[in-house]
Design an enzyme around this catalytic site. Structure first.
Site, PDB file in Angstrom:
ATOM      1  N   GLN A 179       0.831  -1.210   0.000  1.00  0.00           N
ATOM      2  CA  GLN A 179       0.000   0.000   0.000  1.00  0.00           C
ATOM      3  C   GLN A 179       0.863   1.257   0.000  1.00  0.00           C
ATOM      4  OE1 GLN A 179      -2.877  -2.231   3.127  1.00  0.00           O
ATOM      5  NE2 GLN A 179      -3.297  -0.048   2.944  1.00  0.00           N
ATOM      6  N   ARG A 218      -8.553  -0.746   8.114  1.00  0.00           N
ATOM      7  CA  ARG A 218      -9.571   0.170   7.591  1.00  0.00           C
ATOM      8  C   ARG A 218      -9.893   1.272   8.598  1.00  0.00           C
ATOM      9  NH1 ARG A 218     -14.369  -1.808   3.627  1.00  0.00           N
ATOM     10  NH2 ARG A 218     -14.682   0.207   2.682  1.00  0.00           N
ATOM     11  N   CYS A 219      -8.834   1.903   9.085  1.00  0.00           N
ATOM     12  CA  CYS A 219      -9.055   3.018  10.006  1.00  0.00           C
ATOM     13  C   CYS A 219      -7.808   3.875  10.049  1.00  0.00           C
ATOM     14  CB  CYS A 219      -9.402   2.533  11.397  1.00  0.00           C
ATOM     15  SG  CYS A 219      -8.005   1.935  12.333  1.00  0.00           S
ATOM     16  N   GLU A 234     -12.942   4.529   5.478  1.00  0.00           N
ATOM     17  CA  GLU A 234     -12.999   3.679   6.658  1.00  0.00           C
ATOM     18  C   GLU A 234     -14.030   4.098   7.692  1.00  0.00           C
ATOM     19  OE1 GLU A 234      -8.975   5.939   8.027  1.00  0.00           O
ATOM     20  OE2 GLU A 234      -8.990   4.150   6.848  1.00  0.00           O
TER      21      GLU A 234
END
Ligand code: CDP
Length: 784
Positions: free
Chosen positions: A221, A368-369, A738
């Protein structure tokens, strides 16, 4: 002809995703699709024990197996000074174990062979003699006197404590607690879960012996940051390293860290002179790569006699596993946890955090945060609902009474965050209206009288996304800016390259839409490329919902730079002064004479063919955007549940989600992001758990034990939106990827606790499974 072909594709248009054409046809290019000439395969031997001393490793039998080219051990890696590597949190992590294994699944040795199956067969022939040591599987275990010392490799490390960290003001918080009318406490555990992307991690490392150039195709990523880390760890010159992240099948934070497999495959390719492929299987991914959460949290909320929140005190113990490798900004040991005051105007707060080593996989990634905002949001939203129940107030009304009011923005929180914009009452009112809250509340009361177990949960989260600013936020010293490079070709088509990396969020579409809006070139004429460090401008990558707030802003800024040059060119072509020109999306025209116009395509052609005296040719530029602040998306989620007293089964009857992420670039993609996040939130609240037995064996190492929600379990979502633009983002946009994973777990659990509150049940830790609910009801004497 499809209607999308006529669309300009500017901001606010729900155009279809450009990338889906290749994904739907099976033409994506994922890491396992790469096949290079002469490519070898790598299999990793992992520890079966959570904690054990390595007495010996015998590789003789493995080394003579068919197809085997090399067997790599920690000892061999140590000869090249690569047995250990730095982590994203400034600790060290074993690449291949030399002295001890410290978690089940830790990398011990690797086999490189002609085929994957030969590599796996030979791996199974390696014999390791272990002396098993006692395992530590929780922060409490790590603190206990006589606990085994996990990191005896670190000089001066006498216990399992990693860090102590504080935020806020202890003295004013203590004083406020002393005067409070009521204090409500919640102790809760946000358990270890896993991002579990459908595509596991992997790489193909290709070090060319003739040129010395290392090309590493990998599931990352953050390819640029990885390239820099590789350069620092291996000593290879950075220009000789090319990291390419191809299509990625979901990341969710799991593909941010550097894993040992990447390092061993690259070292093996360097030593052997042939490309080496390594692809994790599902179990390897679940037991050894970046987990999420694992926070034990205690919150105390002080309230005055009128139901106003006056102070918040929070302590957390963090279970970081065997190596402190959380992916988070350097300054913040517990990520962004100190946004824990959430959506509420709490005058003072004090947060303390302690991190511990345990014999569990390292990681602590932001699943996802935005770093640890999920844990923070969960704690405050659960605590607020519990406080309302204890005070005998309605949970929505209690929130409304304590929200930061719209006129207070920009708002400085008790722990120092400057919230950019928000209208919390508006989002909550819309959610309650969609739900029909007042009528439903009456209905719940009626049904409870009949003995039914039913409840409503509300959560009003505030997120903090879009790191930088670079002065505050860095990873290993790299400032968290991001970048966009835009080249307009002579025919008016364009190429946009960025420092971020989509893993399914639709960047190829939305960032083209920003160019379409700002420079007037239709989105279908703008190709977007990310992930190749040889071509993309340097950036910190995609995680923590930072792409739209940071790289999206960079795209707007570079488009505006090019528009400024286009104005000069238009003036030249129209023989008019720049000040006399008006911009209308896609063209400049002379004020008062709309027919005297030049389109952006005509202007682009002129940039290469017909320039004014002294002007550089071309229409291209780059922008590195360092945001002045984070963005603060928010929303209210409301959930209705029914619970079966006989089985403890929870049925989610309604789920209403109102999100505010400022200006939406592509509303359809935003809705997709919210649906995905609500689904993951449901999984975390009710199903997903990575847990361990007393010996440190990982329970939850496959999809039969680690339960992901499918369409069967997932409730129907009812979505709503409000729009409160960010005042500092050039487009007014905030991140959204997110929000739903951050905000929804508390809403789901609050509904369960609301349903169980008449029986005096105040908490059930996630995942809220039927057996836990059943046991809680039985403990209060409730039977069918
Ligand atoms: O960093 P990441 O792409 O995961 O997250 P994000 O920027 O929060 O947004 C996820 C996706 O939603 C973006 O890639 C955009 O496609 C879209 N989005 C949007 O259209 N408008 C916004 N205000 C925010 C995001």
């Amino acid at each position: 002809m499809s209607t999308t072909m006529h669309q300009h594709g500017g901001i606010g248009e729900s155009i279809k995703r450009k990338e889906d054409g290749r994904f739907l046809r099976g033409k994506g290019n994922y890491i396992d699709d790469f096949v290079l000439p002469g490519m070898l395969h790598m299999a990793i031997l992992r520890s079966p024990h959570a904690h054990a001393r390595i007495k010996s490793i015998d590789t003789k039998a493995a080394g003579v197996k068919p197809g085997v080219i090399a067997v790599v051990t920690g000892e061999l890696m140590a000869q090249h000074k690569l047995a250990w590597m730095p982590t994203l949190s400034g600790d060290t992590q074993a690449v291949l174990a030399t002295d001890k294994v410290r978690f089940q699944g830790q990398e011990v040795a690797a086999v490189i062979a002609e085929t994957k199956y030969q590599a796996e067969d030979a791996r199974d022939a390696i014999v390791v003699d272990y002396e098993i040591l006692p395992a530590v599987i929780s922060p409490d275990g790590a603190k206990a006197s006589g606990a085994a010392l996990i990191r005896d490799d670190k000089e001066g490390q006498k216990d399992n404590h990693i860090y102590h960290w504080e935020s806020g003001n202890k003295a004013t918080t203590q004083a406020a607690f002393a005067k409070a009318a009521k204090v409500v406490r919640l102790h809760t555990f946000y358990p270890r879960c896993h991002p579990a992307p459908l595509e596991t991690c992997g790489c193909v490392a290709d070090v060319n012996p003739a040129t010395g150039k290392a090309t590493i195709y990998m599931t990352s990523q953050a390819p640029h940051a990885i390239r820099t880390v590789f350069a620092l760890v291996t000593g290879l010159p950075e220009q000789n390293i090319r990291v390419v992240s191809p299509d990625i099948g979901g990341g969710f934070g799991n593909k941010v860290p550097v894993y040992p497999g990447y390092v061993v495959a690259t070292a093996a390719s360097l030593l052997i002179g042939r490309p080496v492929k390594w692809i994790e299987d599902r179990t390897e991914n679940l037991i050894s790569t970046g987990f999420a959460r694992d926070y034990h949290m205690t919150g105390d909320l002080a309230v005055d006699k009128d139901g106003k929140m006056v102070a918040l005190r929070v302590h957390l113990d963090s279970d970081n596993g065997a190596f402190f490798s959380d992916a988070q900004p350097t300054k913040f040991k517990a990520g962004l946890f100190h946004i824990v005051t959430g959506s509420y105007d709490i005058p003072t707060a004090h947060v303390t955090a302690d991190g511990y080593y345990t014999n569990k996989a390292p990681g602590g990634v932001a699943f996802r945060c935005s770093f640890r905002v999920t844990e923070a949001s969960y704690l405050i939203e659960r605590l607020v609902t519990n406080a309302a129940i204890e005070l005998g107030m309605d949970q929505a009304e209690f929130r409304m009474k304590n929200f930061i009011r719209p006129e207070q923005f920009p708002y400085t929180s008790a722990t120092g965050w400057v919230y950019d914009s928000g209208d919390y009452p508006k989002a909550m009112n819309l959610a309650l209206e969609k739900l029909g809250y007042d009528d439903l509340r009456k209905d719940v009361e009626q049904r409870r009288k009949k003995g039914e177990v039913t409840g409503i949960g509300v959560a009003s989260f505030t997120e903090v996304v879009g790191a930088g600013p670079g002065a505050e936020f860095d990873i290993l010293g790299l400032r968290m800016f991001d970048s966009a490079e835009l080249r307009v070709h002579p025919t008016g088509k364009a190429m946009l390259r960025m420092g971020t990396k989509s893993q399914g969020q639709g960047h190829e579409t939305t960032f083209a839409q920003i160019v379409a809006e700002e420079l007037g070139i239709p989105a279908s004429d703008v190709a977007v490329e990310e992930g190749d460090t040889d071509t993309a401008p340097y950036g910190l990558g995609t995680y923590a919902s930072r792409s739209t707030p940071v790289a999206g802003a960079a795209t707007a800024m570079v488009s505006r730079k090019l528009r400024d040059k286009a104005r000069k060119l238009a003036g030249h072509l129209l023989e008019a002064a720049e000040e006399d020109l008006e911009w209308e999306r896609g063209k400049f025209y002379v004020k008062g004479s709309p027919d005297r116009a030049k389109t952006i395509q005509e202007i682009a052609f002129a940039a290469y063919t017909n320039l004014p005296e002294g002007m550089e040719a071309g229409l291209e530029g780059v922008h590195y955007y360092d945001p002045p602040n984070m963005t603060y998306p928010f929303g209210t989620y409301a959930v209705v549940v029914d619970i079966d007293k006989g089985t403890g089964q929870v049925k989610v009857k309604r789920m209403v989600a109102v999100d505010d992420c400022g200006v939406r670039i592509n509303p359809m993609i935003v809705e997709g992001q919210i649906h995905g996040g609500l689904t993951e939130g449901y999984g975390i609240a009710f199903m997903e758990l990575i847990t361990f037995d007393a010996e440190g064996n990982c329970i939850g190492s496959n999809f039969l034990d680690y339960l992901l929600p499918t369409a069967w379990e997932t409730p129907k979502f009812e979505i709503g939106e409000t729009v409160t633009p960010s005042p500092h983002h050039p487009l007014g946009a905030k991140g959204v990827g997110e929000s739903a994973t951050v905000g929804s777990p508390a809403a789901y659990v609050n509904a369960v606790i609301d349903a169980l509150s008449p029986y005096g049940i105040t908490n059930i830790d996630m995942p809220v499974t039927s057996d836990k609910v059943w046991a809680a009801l039985r403990s209060k004497g409730v039977t069918e």
